[in-house]
Scaffold this active site. Structure first.
Site, mmCIF file in Angstrom:
data_model
loop_
_atom_site.group_PDB
_atom_site.id
_atom_site.type_symbol
_atom_site.label_atom_id
_atom_site.label_comp_id
_atom_site.label_asym_id
_atom_site.label_seq_id
_atom_site.Cartn_x
_atom_site.Cartn_y
_atom_site.Cartn_z
ATOM 1 C CG HIS A 87 -2.034 -1.027 1.087
ATOM 2 N ND1 HIS A 87 -3.329 -0.715 0.755
ATOM 3 C CD2 HIS A 87 -2.000 -2.378 1.217
ATOM 4 C CE1 HIS A 87 -4.049 -1.812 0.705
ATOM 5 N NE2 HIS A 87 -3.267 -2.847 0.989
ATOM 6 C CG ASP B 228 0.090 9.215 1.059
ATOM 7 O OD1 ASP B 228 0.052 8.036 1.455
ATOM 8 O OD2 ASP B 228 -0.578 10.139 1.565
HETATM 9 O O1 LIG Z 1 -2.328 0.786 10.754
HETATM 10 P P1 LIG Z 1 -1.656 2.086 11.110
HETATM 11 O O2 LIG Z 1 -0.231 1.911 11.564
HETATM 12 O O3 LIG Z 1 -2.491 2.896 12.078
HETATM 13 O O4 LIG Z 1 -1.572 2.975 9.803
HETATM 14 C C1 LIG Z 1 -2.682 3.180 8.936
HETATM 15 C C2 LIG Z 1 -2.406 2.660 7.545
HETATM 16 O O5 LIG Z 1 -1.449 3.543 6.933
HETATM 17 C C3 LIG Z 1 -0.941 3.161 5.658
HETATM 18 O O6 LIG Z 1 -1.947 3.294 4.639
HETATM 19 C C4 LIG Z 1 -1.656 3.079 3.269
HETATM 20 O O7 LIG Z 1 -2.731 2.514 2.572
HETATM 21 C C5 LIG Z 1 -3.628 3.381 1.869
HETATM 22 C C6 LIG Z 1 -4.592 2.502 1.067
HETATM 23 O O8 LIG Z 1 -3.922 1.774 0.074
HETATM 24 C C7 LIG Z 1 -2.866 4.325 0.951
HETATM 25 O O9 LIG Z 1 -3.777 5.222 0.321
HETATM 26 C C8 LIG Z 1 -1.863 5.123 1.765
HETATM 27 O O10 LIG Z 1 -1.087 5.918 0.871
HETATM 28 C C9 LIG Z 1 -0.938 4.185 2.532
HETATM 29 O O11 LIG Z 1 -0.125 4.997 3.390
HETATM 30 C C10 LIG Z 1 -0.378 1.754 5.748
HETATM 31 O O12 LIG Z 1 0.184 1.373 4.516
HETATM 32 C C11 LIG Z 1 -1.408 0.769 6.260
HETATM 33 O O13 LIG Z 1 -0.838 -0.521 6.404
HETATM 34 C C12 LIG Z 1 -1.882 1.225 7.624
HETATM 35 O O14 LIG Z 1 -2.910 0.383 8.101
HETATM 36 O O1 LIG Z 2 -11.162 11.236 10.678
HETATM 37 C C1 LIG Z 2 -10.897 10.428 9.793
HETATM 38 C C2 LIG Z 2 -9.708 10.496 9.027
HETATM 39 C C3 LIG Z 2 -9.518 9.579 8.014
HETATM 40 N N1 LIG Z 2 -10.433 8.598 7.779
HETATM 41 C C4 LIG Z 2 -10.227 7.650 6.685
HETATM 42 O O2 LIG Z 2 -8.896 7.152 6.710
HETATM 43 C C5 LIG Z 2 -8.467 6.897 5.376
HETATM 44 C C6 LIG Z 2 -7.085 7.503 5.165
HETATM 45 O O3 LIG Z 2 -6.514 6.887 4.049
HETATM 46 P P1 LIG Z 2 -5.342 7.494 3.199
HETATM 47 O O4 LIG Z 2 -5.101 6.550 2.093
HETATM 48 O O5 LIG Z 2 -5.646 8.878 2.783
HETATM 49 O O6 LIG Z 2 -4.073 7.586 4.174
HETATM 50 P P2 LIG Z 2 -3.410 6.569 5.225
HETATM 51 O O7 LIG Z 2 -3.865 7.040 6.566
HETATM 52 O O8 LIG Z 2 -3.859 5.214 4.906
HETATM 53 O O9 LIG Z 2 -1.941 6.760 5.063
HETATM 54 C C7 LIG Z 2 -9.499 7.454 4.436
HETATM 55 O O10 LIG Z 2 -10.275 6.402 3.882
HETATM 56 C C8 LIG Z 2 -10.368 8.336 5.341
HETATM 57 O O11 LIG Z 2 -11.720 8.408 4.959
HETATM 58 C C9 LIG Z 2 -11.596 8.512 8.531
HETATM 59 O O12 LIG Z 2 -12.437 7.637 8.319
HETATM 60 N N2 LIG Z 2 -11.790 9.439 9.512
#
Ligand SMILES: O=P(O)(O)OC[C@H]1O[C@H](O[C@H]2O[C@H](CO)[C@@H](O)[C@H](O)[C@H]2O)[C@H](O)[C@@H](O)[C@@H]1O
Ligand SMILES: O=c1ccn([C@@H]2O[C@H](COP(=O)(O)OP(=O)(O)O)[C@@H](O)[C@H]2O)c(=O)[nH]1
Length: 494
Positions: A157, A364
């Protein structure tokens, strides 16, 4: 096919709470409909050997959600340690932030091994495993070591950084070679795939042809699958959410002012410091925007036990308070800064209220917030997306105002342009983006990957035969020849 999806973070169907990150947010609706089993961490840890590793198994649509308590002795080294203080910074091109202790890699591999053993409960002849993200780079190799010959796919991701940066990760060769146990490896963008393949060729010496890596086990196919959202569903949610009390109170409080919105986990990859500086610059160099626009920045706390995240939280709070203290008035606060999350149903309405969506990460993988902001807009009077060219989403959303997040003045200029853009141009840009979001839905992402995984595994069965007959002659670019297709990183495969 019996699909088993595995990720560290999972989401509950009944969860009436904010999503933690895009992975869980994206997977929940599609896994729910697919009838797959979704396996992940319960968020709790347990001591000692467990006879029953699954803490909870509950129904998820026509499938199930199975959550494990991970081993207490290794959880910190795995999650805060190797995954989020070595891999995450490197994957986001911040090798300077790598902080690992001697035992973290061991803990990471232990948790990968633990997960592999737990997954054996779901193994059937027609099972396929789909592993998600950097927490489980070695899980495929661990499953192969347990004798699994069924299809195993992996999707990353996050971005994949340059070979030089990935080379800064301790044990990188061992770990990345282990990834080649997957039949299919999916990336968000072509650049991520190309960086990975360059590493595999240059550092590991494998032969790569048309995105396919040939190993002693067989082949690992590398492809690009940009993750999407259900744009029409999000649009409906946004329309409905305009009546939500949180949204109507926000609208009322604006008193005719324009709104810029940012929604991010509080993570250094999201470029929040530069973004606040850009908004500050907009207001100081173009003072006519003072009192007529404000920024709503939602920054949900994330990985708070890690020093770099704690430091960022402090730095941001100081920066926001400096801007508000310097530029604010008794009846106007330039930046509304919140360290809490919202349910997506409410978030959709907040996006729709804002004339500008500000998504400016330094790096990202995709950034689903960018896609959600677009989907939430009113087609008659859509807002403008200001998007970092270093977000995976910029590959598709190329009619957004693309910015360099390191160029603070460039971002201030883009916000100015967005706030002043005539409706005809806003509509043209929005329609082009919405059409792409509809084509690249999360449902298409899911089914494209699963279809490709089946065919990659079939191709592998053929390749194993071919490799076996030509093995003595197979010369790898790294200069060593592989005699037998059974040995792989010390594990017996196929
Ligand atoms: O599980 P956390 O440590 O709390 O972090 C949240 C997630 O962050 C990252 O999200 C990624 O996936 C998104 C969907 O493909 C993508 O849009 C974003 O750019 C990525 O940063 C991480 O890769 C996840 O594993 C985490 O769960
Ligand atoms: O207050 C919040 C902030 C974020 N999100 C969700 O968290 C995801 C963030 O995903 P993104 O790929 O932008 O970044 P990541 O946190 O995975 O790096 C999106 O689906 C948002 O709708 C949410 O449900 N509530």
């Amino acid at each position: 096919m019996n699909l088993v999806v595995v990720s560290n973070r999972v989401a509950r169907a009944s969860a009436n709470e904010p999503m933690t990150g895009g992975l869980a947010a994206a997977l929940l609706p599609v896994v729910e409909k697919s009838g797959a089993i979704w396996v992940g961490s319960s968020g709790r840890v347990r001591d000692g050997a467990q006879r029953e590793p699954f803490a909870e198994i509950e129904q998820l649509g026509s499938g199930a959600l199975a959550m494990l308590d991970l081993p207490a002795a290794h959880y910190g080294g795995y999650y805060e340690g190797f995954a989020n203080s070595a891999l995450w910074p490197a994957l986001h091109s911040r090798a300077d932030l790598i902080r690992v202790s001697q035992d973290d890699y061991h803990s990471y591999r232990e948790v990968n091994g633990f997960m592999a053993r737990a997954l054996m409960r779901f193994l059937k002849p027609d099972t396929a495993f789909w592993i998600q993200d950097y927490h489980f780079l070695a899980l495929g190799a661990e499953l192969r070591a347990l004798g699994v010959t069924q299809p195993i796919g992996f999707f990353l991701h996050t971005p994949w950084a340059s070979p030089a940066t990935m080379g800064c990760v301790p044990h990188n060769r061992d770990l990345i070679e282990a990834m080649l146990a997957y039949d299919l490896i999916g990336f968000q963008t072509e650049e991520d795939r190309s960086n990975f393949l360059s590493y595999v060729k240059a550092e590991l010496g494998f032969v790569v042809t048309d995105g396919v890596v040939t190993t002693a086990r067989g082949i690992a196919r590398c492809e690009v699958f940009p993750i999407g959202i259900d744009a029409d569903l999000f649009a409906q949610q946004a329309q409905k959410a305009t009546a939500h009390p949180d949204v109507s109170r926000l609208r009322k409080s604006l008193n005719g002012e324009k709104l810029v919105i940012g929604v991010d986990r509080l993570d250094y990859s999201k470029g929040l410091i530069n973004r606040i500086n850009a908004f500050d610059r907009l207001l100081t160099t173009r003072p006519s925007w003072q009192r007529t626009v404000s920024l709503l920045q939602i920054a949900t706390p994330s990985r708070g036990a890690i020093e770099a995240y704690g430091n960022l939280q402090g730095e941001l709070a100081r920066l926001v308070s400096d801007v508000n203290g310097r530029l604010g008035e008794a009846d106007w606060t330039p930046i509304r800064y919140l360290n809490k999350g919202f349910r997506q149903g409410v978030l959709a309405g907040l996006y729709r209220t804002a004339q500008v969506g500000l998504v400016t990460p330094l790096q990202d993988g995709m950034n689903l917030v960018a896609k959600e902001y677009v989907a939430a807009q009113n087609p008659i009077d859509p807002g403008v997306l200001v998007l970092s060219k270093f977000a995976g989403a910029a590959q598709e959303l190329d009619t957004a105002l693309l910015v360099n997040p390191h160029d603070v003045e460039g971002m201030a200029r883009a916000i100015d342009t967005a706030l002043s853009m005539p409706v005809t141009e806003r509509r043209l840009r929005w329609e082009a983006m919405m059409a792409k979001l509809r084509r690249g839905s999360v449902q298409a992402w899911f089914s494209d990957f699963v279809t490709s995984l089946e065919s990659a595994n079939d191709a592998n069965s053929e390749a194993v035969g071919a490799i076996a007959s030509t093995a003595p002659a197979l010369k790898m670019a790294g200069g060593w020849s592989r005699r037998s297709p059974v040995a792989f990183s010390g594990a017996i495969l196929r």
